[in-house]
Design a protein around this motif. Structure first.
Motif, short mmCIF file in Angstrom:
data_model
loop_
_atom_site.label_atom_id
_atom_site.label_comp_id
_atom_site.label_asym_id
_atom_site.label_seq_id
_atom_site.Cartn_x
_atom_site.Cartn_y
_atom_site.Cartn_z
N VAL A 103 0.93 -1.26 -0.01
CA VAL A 103 -0.08 -0.11 -0.01
C VAL A 103 0.85 1.29 0.00
CG1 VAL A 103 -1.59 1.32 1.31
CG2 VAL A 103 -2.11 -1.03 0.95
N ALA A 104 2.02 1.35 0.85
CA ALA A 104 2.75 2.40 0.97
C ALA A 104 3.49 2.66 -0.52
CB ALA A 104 3.81 2.20 1.88
N GLN A 105 3.99 1.78 -1.17
CA GLN A 105 4.64 1.71 -2.51
C GLN A 105 3.52 2.47 -3.36
OE1 GLN A 105 7.87 0.84 -3.39
NE2 GLN A 105 7.27 1.85 -5.26
N THR A 106 2.40 1.88 -3.46
CA THR A 106 1.10 2.25 -4.55
C THR A 106 0.99 3.78 -4.16
OG1 THR A 106 0.37 -0.08 -4.43
CG2 THR A 106 -1.12 1.90 -5.16
N LEU A 107 0.82 4.18 -2.87
CA LEU A 107 0.88 5.47 -2.60
C LEU A 107 1.76 6.38 -3.07
CD1 LEU A 107 -0.71 5.15 1.23
CD2 LEU A 107 -1.99 5.75 -1.12
N TRP A 108 3.03 5.81 -2.70
CA TRP A 108 4.49 6.80 -3.27
C TRP A 108 4.32 6.77 -4.66
CZ3 TRP A 108 7.95 9.06 -0.52
CH2 TRP A 108 9.09 9.40 -1.02
N GLU A 109 3.72 6.02 -5.29
CA GLU A 109 4.08 6.29 -7.01
C GLU A 109 3.07 7.14 -7.25
OE1 GLU A 109 3.71 1.88 -8.14
OE2 GLU A 109 5.78 1.50 -7.44
N ASP A 110 1.89 7.45 -6.73
CA ASP A 110 0.89 8.14 -6.99
C ASP A 110 1.16 9.78 -6.36
OD1 ASP A 110 -2.02 8.92 -8.00
OD2 ASP A 110 -2.08 9.55 -6.03
N GLN A 111 1.24 10.79 -7.16
CA GLN A 111 2.00 12.08 -6.81
C GLN A 111 1.07 12.50 -5.79
OE1 GLN A 111 5.17 13.13 -7.48
NE2 GLN A 111 4.56 14.43 -5.64
N VAL A 112 -0.16 12.51 -6.01
CA VAL A 112 -1.32 13.28 -5.14
C VAL A 112 -1.21 12.51 -3.71
CG1 VAL A 112 -3.72 13.83 -4.74
CG2 VAL A 112 -2.59 14.20 -7.07
N SER A 113 -1.10 11.17 -3.85
CA SER A 113 -1.22 10.52 -2.82
C SER A 113 0.18 10.76 -1.71
CB SER A 113 -1.25 9.20 -2.84
OG SER A 113 -2.36 8.81 -3.49
N ARG A 114 1.23 10.71 -2.54
CA ARG A 114 2.59 10.99 -1.86
C ARG A 114 2.69 12.47 -1.34
NH1 ARG A 114 8.30 11.07 -4.91
NH2 ARG A 114 7.33 9.15 -6.02
N ASP A 115 2.03 13.33 -2.05
CA ASP A 115 1.93 14.76 -1.37
C ASP A 115 1.15 14.74 -0.27
OD1 ASP A 115 3.55 15.57 -3.39
OD2 ASP A 115 1.95 16.49 -4.65
N ARG A 116 0.01 14.00 -0.05
CA ARG A 116 -0.66 14.04 1.04
C ARG A 116 -0.08 13.33 2.20
NH1 ARG A 116 -6.49 12.06 -1.30
NH2 ARG A 116 -7.14 14.06 -2.23
N LEU A 117 0.63 12.39 1.96
CA LEU A 117 1.33 11.53 2.96
C LEU A 117 2.57 12.60 3.54
CD1 LEU A 117 1.90 7.83 2.00
CD2 LEU A 117 0.63 8.83 4.03
N ASP A 118 3.09 13.13 2.72
CA ASP A 118 4.28 14.24 2.94
C ASP A 118 3.67 15.28 3.87
OD1 ASP A 118 6.96 15.49 2.92
OD2 ASP A 118 6.55 16.20 0.91
N ALA A 119 2.52 15.91 3.40
CA ALA A 119 1.92 16.99 4.37
C ALA A 119 1.48 16.46 5.59
CB ALA A 119 0.64 17.49 3.51
N LEU A 120 1.08 15.31 5.73
CA LEU A 120 0.69 14.56 7.03
C LEU A 120 2.16 14.58 7.82
CD1 LEU A 120 -1.20 13.55 9.03
CD2 LEU A 120 -1.25 11.09 7.87
N TRP A 121 2.97 14.02 7.11
CA TRP A 121 4.35 13.70 7.68
C TRP A 121 4.76 15.22 8.21
CZ3 TRP A 121 7.22 11.10 10.60
CH2 TRP A 121 8.52 11.36 10.86
N LEU A 122 5.03 16.13 7.48
CA LEU A 122 5.32 17.58 8.13
C LEU A 122 4.30 18.02 9.20
CD1 LEU A 122 5.96 19.12 4.43
CD2 LEU A 122 7.54 18.76 6.39
N ARG A 123 3.17 17.94 9.32
CA ARG A 123 2.03 18.26 10.12
C ARG A 123 2.26 17.69 11.49
NH1 ARG A 123 -2.63 17.45 12.38
NH2 ARG A 123 -3.27 15.80 11.36
N LEU A 124 2.49 16.30 11.34
CA LEU A 124 2.87 15.61 12.59
C LEU A 124 4.35 15.82 13.47
CD1 LEU A 124 1.41 11.81 11.41
CD2 LEU A 124 0.32 13.61 12.83
N SER A 125 5.18 15.92 12.35
CA SER A 125 6.53 16.04 12.81
C SER A 125 6.75 17.50 13.39
CB SER A 125 7.67 15.49 11.88
OG SER A 125 7.56 16.56 10.64
N GLU A 126 6.09 18.47 13.18
CA GLU A 126 5.90 19.79 13.61
C GLU A 126 5.45 20.22 14.90
OE1 GLU A 126 4.41 22.36 10.67
OE2 GLU A 126 5.93 22.38 9.43
N GLY A 127 4.41 19.12 15.15
CA GLY A 127 3.38 19.05 16.34
C GLY A 127 4.15 18.71 17.57
#
Length: 127
Positions: A103-127
């Motif tokens: 599932v992670a690989q599939t999401l990584w290969e889709d730019q929109v999904s990757r961007d969402r995960l990246d945004a979530l990562w940024l939000r979580l790691s700033e908090g």
């Protein structure tokens, strides 16, 4: 590249969750679940249950300050978001790691999904 980032398949090409007798749509359902959770959580909605949030907090503690990557960050984030899916289906426990990686690989290969995960990562790691 680690084994977690490769889509897991048996020698006969079947996905390991199929060995458990699960429906062929299981991986697609899990992918959809992660997409929905990621979308809501990246907007700041409290879409994650406490166990998922705890698991994501663990990922943040382990990798805070590191750039977003498929392995280990995206793979572990997906695994954390799927904790409730697999907790509720103990018969899938043996396939959890492989399916999460797929599932992670599939999401990584889709730019929109990757961007969402990246945004979530940024939000979580700033908090």
């Amino acid at each position: 590249m680690s084994a977690h980032s490769e889509p897991a398949k048996r020698l006969d090409g079947q996905h390991p969750i199929a060995e458990k007798g699960a429906d062929a749509s299981v991986t697609q359902d899990l992918l959809q679940s992660v997409l929905e959770q990621t979308d809501a959580a990246s907007r700041g909605d409290d879409a994650l249950d406490p166990q998922q949030r705890l698991a994501l907090d663990g990922v943040v503690r382990r990798y805070r300050g590191q750039p977003f990557s498929l392995d280990p960050i995206a793979t572990e984030m997906v695994r954390a978001m799927l904790t409730t899916e697999f907790r509720d289906r103990p018969e899938w426990a043996d396939a959890w790691e492989a399916v999460s990686g797929h599932v992670a690989q599939t999401l990584w290969e889709d730019q929109v999904s990757r961007d969402r995960l990246d945004a979530l990562w940024l939000r979580l790691s700033e908090g």
